[in-house]
Design a protein around this motif. Structure first.
Motif, PDB file in Angstrom:
ATOM      1  N   PHE A   1       3.502  -5.559   5.550  1.00 27.23           N
ATOM      2  CA  PHE A   1       2.273  -5.939   4.852  1.00 27.23           C
ATOM      3  C   PHE A   1       1.846  -4.844   3.875  1.00 27.23           C
ATOM      4  O   PHE A   1       1.530  -5.123   2.704  1.00 27.23           O
ATOM      5  N   GLU A   2       1.867  -3.619   4.324  1.00 30.34           N
ATOM      6  CA  GLU A   2       1.474  -2.502   3.462  1.00 30.34           C
ATOM      7  C   GLU A   2       2.412  -2.364   2.276  1.00 30.34           C
ATOM      8  O   GLU A   2       1.969  -2.063   1.155  1.00 30.34           O
ATOM      9  N   ARG A   3       3.695  -2.585   2.505  1.00 28.91           N
ATOM     10  CA  ARG A   3       4.660  -2.489   1.409  1.00 28.91           C
ATOM     11  C   ARG A   3       4.425  -3.602   0.383  1.00 28.91           C
ATOM     12  O   ARG A   3       4.516  -3.365  -0.830  1.00 28.91           O
ATOM     13  N   GLN A   4       4.090  -4.797   0.853  1.00 26.20           N
ATOM     14  CA  GLN A   4       3.805  -5.892  -0.080  1.00 26.20           C
ATOM     15  C   GLN A   4       2.549  -5.608  -0.894  1.00 26.20           C
ATOM     16  O   GLN A   4       2.510  -5.908  -2.096  1.00 26.20           O
ATOM     17  N   LEU A   5       1.537  -5.031  -0.261  1.00 23.51           N
ATOM     18  CA  LEU A   5       0.318  -4.683  -0.998  1.00 23.51           C
ATOM     19  C   LEU A   5       0.606  -3.614  -2.048  1.00 23.51           C
ATOM     20  O   LEU A   5       0.043  -3.644  -3.153  1.00 23.51           O
ATOM     21  N   GLU A   6       1.499  -2.694  -1.730  1.00 26.14           N
ATOM     22  CA  GLU A   6       1.868  -1.673  -2.717  1.00 26.14           C
ATOM     23  C   GLU A   6       2.561  -2.314  -3.918  1.00 26.14           C
ATOM     24  O   GLU A   6       2.277  -1.964  -5.072  1.00 26.14           O
ATOM     25  N   HIS A   7       3.455  -3.260  -3.664  1.00 23.87           N
ATOM     26  CA  HIS A   7       4.122  -3.961  -4.764  1.00 23.87           C
ATOM     27  C   HIS A   7       3.094  -4.700  -5.624  1.00 23.87           C
ATOM     28  O   HIS A   7       3.204  -4.736  -6.857  1.00 23.87           O
ATOM     29  N   ILE A   8       2.097  -5.302  -4.978  1.00 23.38           N
ATOM     30  CA  ILE A   8       1.059  -6.027  -5.713  1.00 23.38           C
ATOM     31  C   ILE A   8       0.267  -5.069  -6.600  1.00 23.38           C
ATOM     32  O   ILE A   8      -0.028  -5.386  -7.764  1.00 23.38           O
ATOM     33  N   ARG A   9      -0.090  -3.913  -6.082  1.00 22.87           N
ATOM     34  CA  ARG A   9      -0.820  -2.939  -6.900  1.00 22.87           C
ATOM     35  C   ARG A   9      -0.012  -2.564  -8.138  1.00 22.87           C
ATOM     36  O   ARG A   9      -0.551  -2.490  -9.256  1.00 22.87           O
ATOM     37  N   HIS A  10       1.271  -2.316  -7.953  1.00 23.55           N
ATOM     38  CA  HIS A  10       2.122  -1.962  -9.101  1.00 23.55           C
ATOM     39  C   HIS A  10       2.209  -3.120 -10.096  1.00 23.55           C
ATOM     40  O   HIS A  10       2.179  -2.904 -11.315  1.00 23.55           O
ATOM     41  N   PHE A  11       2.324  -4.338  -9.578  1.00 21.07           N
ATOM     42  CA  PHE A  11       2.430  -5.510 -10.441  1.00 21.07           C
ATOM     43  C   PHE A  11       1.166  -5.691 -11.276  1.00 21.07           C
ATOM     44  O   PHE A  11       1.227  -5.880 -12.499  1.00 21.07           O
ATOM     45  N   GLU A  12       0.006  -5.603 -10.648  1.00 21.71           N
ATOM     46  CA  GLU A  12      -1.244  -5.786 -11.381  1.00 21.71           C
ATOM     47  C   GLU A  12      -1.480  -4.644 -12.356  1.00 21.71           C
ATOM     48  O   GLU A  12      -2.015  -4.861 -13.452  1.00 21.71           O
ATOM     49  N   ARG A  13      -1.077  -3.460 -11.985  1.00 26.81           N
ATOM     50  CA  ARG A  13      -1.202  -2.328 -12.905  1.00 26.81           C
ATOM     51  C   ARG A  13      -0.346  -2.569 -14.151  1.00 26.81           C
ATOM     52  O   ARG A  13      -0.770  -2.266 -15.272  1.00 26.81           O
TER      53      ARG A  13
END
Length: 495
Positions: free
Chosen positions: A126-138
């Motif tokens: 879950f934490e890894r997916q949230l990190e990917h999302i942060r990078h994507f939105e950035r």
């Protein structure tokens, strides 16, 4: 994060009636200014608790503004129809072009949250997916998008009341599904997971806005004002600043790099080349027909200086393949449609399904090569691209799509000889353009850019293969051999 959204916000009918006409006019005016400028898209995520008014708000925005310039997409949990490609593929297809508004009803948050709530994913996943999302939105914001994230919330008591009220009315009962009642039972598990997701992904460039959904008038006015304020600020001001990535290191003082230290002396005679070509093509054909490949896919990337032999090498690969299961995508300057999207969009749209091979003749590395050298993007853009490219390739590999990258390397002297030969050969003259000659003057800049990209993007999952291509025959066989070795390792990996 949800405490303030559970205190029972209300707006009177009179206040609502007085404010809505002006809000609608202002939203419509801002939408047309956005369309006229066409310098950035608006991406609006609509998520939240069942029954909190997500669907009603989506419908309201389409009513209050011109729906011809709004793209509305609804996303549920991933299912078998989306399993053939990486999870983010379907969201890339829904991104609006510059000047338009995209409303994503459900989004890239839905699957990670549901999988965590249902116990399918560990906390680390879950934490890894949230990190990917942060990078994507950035990345979206850095590419110019205005990203708005609305979370519509209800307390457990209000959610039960809302679902019961909707179910009791024959005209609205269809809006309540069995899954809604199942998720209500998991409310106490669902909300903490959602709070964590919002807390970890509410960033300066893409913050979350939590909206109390218990009163429809409060909900509608709040959502409309938030959208209007964000639009007006962006239309009248600059895009948000994203902190730049670390720059590549300075070149070594001895002048040595990955390209000028390659051994360019390797060569093959025609007889040996013919035998090796037949052997490697047969091997590739067998690998492509292996039943295990039906559960995987393969993406090949060919880059190199002009006249390095990319096209002729690709033409030695394709005869070994079934034409139904591969595709060659030559990459040129982006079209108007492609310029209206983030630069990776035009590559995501081509990602193959299982059992297929995709060959890129030039690729997403143009951002850190020609765009960097020619000044077609800012330094901040190409510096952050290394990480974005690694993220992109990681998503492909994690989904079972192998990524094999070749850089065909030649010397400036060999390039000159090939340019001259092309000008002297009528059926090859189309291959040489004034830009090719002009680019030769920038050889040192391209050489440094190549060294940087290999240093930054050659990973365990998708490493670069530097192929000395001074002798075309040797280069073709070397590419086929390395391709087959990687292909074989990929289909034998059952993880």
């Amino acid at each position: 994060m949800f405490d303030a959204a559970e205190i029972g916000h209300r707006v009177s009918k009179q206040q609502y009636s007085e404010e809505v006409p002006g809000l609608r006019r202002a939203l419509l005016d801002a939408q047309y200014r956005l369309l006229e400028k066409a310098t950035f898209p608006v991406i609006l995520l609509v998520n939240g608790v069942d029954g909190a008014g997500k669907g009603e708000t989506v419908n309201l925005f389409n009513e209050w503004m011109d729906p011809r310039h709004i793209r509305t997409e609804a996303f549920g949990a991933a299912d078998g129809t989306t399993a053939d490609r990486p999870a983010m593929w379907r969201f890339w297809q829904a991104l609006p072009p510059k000047g338009h508004i995209g409303i994503l009803f459900g989004s890239w948050y839905t699957d990670p949250i549901l999988r965590r709530v249902l116990g399918h994913d560990k906390r680390s996943d879950f934490e890894r997916q949230l990190e990917h999302i942060r990078h994507f939105e950035r990345m979206l914001v850095a590419e110019g998008a205005l990203v708005l994230k609305f979370w519509f919330h209800l307390s457990k008591v209000f959610q039960r009341r809302r679902l019961e009220k909707l179910s009791a009315n024959p005209r609205t009962a269809w809006r309540v599904t069995r899954e809604d009642w199942v998720r209500l039972k998991k409310y106490d598990t669902f909300v903490p997971v959602c709070e964590e997701a919002l807390r970890e992904t509410s960033t300066g460039e893409a913050p979350w806005h939590v909206i109390d959904g218990s009163d429809n008038r409060f909900r509608s006015l709040t959502a409309g004002r938030l959208l209007l304020d964000a639009l007006e600020r962006r239309l009248s001001g600059p895009a948000p600043q994203i902190s730049p990535a670390a720059p590549p290191p300075e070149p070594p003082i001895d002048g040595k790099d990955l390209l000028n230290t390659l051994d360019y002396r390797s060569s093959l005679n025609r007889e040996s080349y013919g035998r090796k070509l037949e052997k490697q093509q047969a091997r590739l054909n067998a690998l492509s027909r292996d039943a295990r490949f039906r559960e995987r896919a393969l993406v090949l990337v060919f880059e190199g200086m002009d006249a390095a032999g990319k096209g002729s090498t690709i033409r030695r690969i394709t005869p070994a393949l079934d034409a139904r299961f591969y595709r060659v995508v030559p990459i040129a300057a982006p079209t108007d449609e492609e310029r209206a999207q983030p630069y990776l969009w035009r590559f995501w749209r081509h990602i193959p399904t299982r059992g297929r091979m995709l060959i890129f003749d030039r690729s997403w590395y143009g951002r850190v090569l020609v765009e960097r050298v020619e000044g077609l993007c800012s330094q901040a853009d190409w510096m952050r691209a290394y990480h974005e490219i690694n993220e992109f390739e990681q998503q492909l590999v994690s989904h079972g799509i192998g990524v094999v990258k070749f850089w065909l390397a030649i010397t400036p002297e060999e390039q000159l000889a090939r340019f001259t030969a092309r000008e002297d050969t009528p059926h090859k003259q189309f291959k040489i353009t004034p830009d090719d000659w002009r680019n030769r003057d920038k050889w040192p800049m391209y050489q440094r850019a190549v060294s940087d990209l290999v240093e930054r993007t050659s990973t365990d999952m998708a490493r670069w293969h530097l192929i000395p291509a001074q002798d075309k025959l040797f280069a073709r066989i070397e590419v086929l051999k390395r391709l087959n070795d990687t292909f074989e390792s990929m289909i034998e990996d059952r993880r």
